[in-house]
Scaffold this active site. Structure first.
Site, PDB file in Angstrom:
ATOM      1  N   ARG A  71      34.800   4.195  -8.773  1.00 17.73           N
ATOM      2  CA  ARG A  71      34.859   4.073 -10.222  1.00 17.73           C
ATOM      3  C   ARG A  71      34.663   2.614 -10.599  1.00 17.73           C
ATOM      4  NH1 ARG A  71      33.634   8.750 -12.537  1.00 17.73           N
ATOM      5  NH2 ARG A  71      35.015  10.448 -11.935  1.00 17.73           N
ATOM      6  N   ALA A  83      35.668  17.168 -11.554  1.00 22.37           N
ATOM      7  CA  ALA A  83      35.603  17.189 -13.016  1.00 22.37           C
ATOM      8  C   ALA A  83      34.217  16.792 -13.470  1.00 22.37           C
ATOM      9  CB  ALA A  83      36.642  16.230 -13.593  1.00 22.37           C
ATOM     10  N   GLU A 100      30.679  22.381 -12.163  1.00 21.46           N
ATOM     11  CA  GLU A 100      31.148  21.148 -11.528  1.00 21.46           C
ATOM     12  C   GLU A 100      31.674  21.397 -10.121  1.00 21.46           C
ATOM     13  OE1 GLU A 100      30.762  18.032 -12.383  1.00 21.46           O
ATOM     14  OE2 GLU A 100      29.779  18.522 -14.268  1.00 21.46           O
ATOM     15  N   GLU A 104      29.923  19.324  -7.211  1.00 19.43           N
ATOM     16  CA  GLU A 104      30.685  18.245  -6.575  1.00 19.43           C
ATOM     17  C   GLU A 104      31.231  18.582  -5.199  1.00 19.43           C
ATOM     18  OE1 GLU A 104      33.568  16.635  -9.343  1.00 19.43           O
ATOM     19  OE2 GLU A 104      31.970  15.539 -10.380  1.00 19.43           O
ATOM     20  N   GLU A 152      28.205   9.766  -7.505  1.00 21.55           N
ATOM     21  CA  GLU A 152      28.333  11.118  -6.937  1.00 21.55           C
ATOM     22  C   GLU A 152      27.678  11.218  -5.560  1.00 21.55           C
ATOM     23  OE1 GLU A 152      26.865  13.937  -9.808  1.00 21.55           O
ATOM     24  OE2 GLU A 152      28.873  14.176 -10.657  1.00 21.55           O
TER      25      GLU A 152
END
Length: 193
Positions: A71, A83, A100, A104, A152
């Site tokens: 992040r 999420a 998602e 993910e 990602e």
């Protein structure tokens, strides 16, 4: 559930008199001029952002699936529940949850239980996150055409025993709001399985 008390002095009214888009990109920042109930005006900057959906995915053996994701605002990796944004027109929160999970973690949930919807930061953004418990999590193919990009592409899937995941929430070792909310709201359901 009881009704929250009225503000001191009874009902109030704040009216948006003017707004100016300051920035329009990933989010939209708007400077609003608002009339105050007692007279006068104030200015507030509001970040308009898509709502989001988060899922606490539970495997049949009771383990929780999490992601370790970089992040940029924090300059570090953060352990989170899967999420994503509600950025595809017409999708319901449940449809976003399924999408998602597939994108993910390459999994889906046979059952979604809505745990809570919360305002991410009511003082400055419109974003609301809808949090679900996902049961019956099982492998699925990633959606056609989906290619992980940026952060990602560097995510790591992590599985933890449910008790260990909830303990991390209580200990302060998890810092992501949706993950804390999700795990703490899911905890009673996890004990029941």
């Amino acid at each position: 559930m009881s009704t929250p008390p009225e503000p001191a002095g009874g009902a109030t009214w704040f009216e948006t008199l003017d707004e100016d888009v300051v920035y329009d990109g990933f989010s939209t920042v708007v400077r609003e001029t608002v009339s105050l109930p007692g007279g006068g005006e104030m200015q507030r900057e509001v970040v308009r952002h898509d709502d989001a959906v988060a899922v606490v995915p539970v495997l049949d053996d009771g383990r929780i699936v999490l992601l370790r994701q970089y992040r940029q605002p924090l300059r570090r990796y953060v352990l989170e529940i899967p999420a994503g944004k509600m950025d595809v027109g017409g999708e319901t929160p449940e449809e976003v949850a399924h999408r998602e999970l597939a994108e993910e973690i390459g999994q889906d949930a046979r059952e979604l239980i809505h745990l809570v919807s919360f305002a991410n930061s009511a003082g400055w953004t419109t974003e609301t996150t809808h949090v679900y418990l996902g049961r019956g999590v099982h492998p699925v193919a990633r959606p056609d055409g989906f290619e992980p990009e940026a952060e990602e592409a560097d995510m790591e899937v992590v599985t933890l025993d449910a008790d260990d995941a909830v303990a991390l929430a209580h200990s302060g070792d998890l810092i992501d709001a949706k993950t804390l909310v999700g795990l703490l709201m899911a905890a009673p359901h996890l004990r029941a399985t």
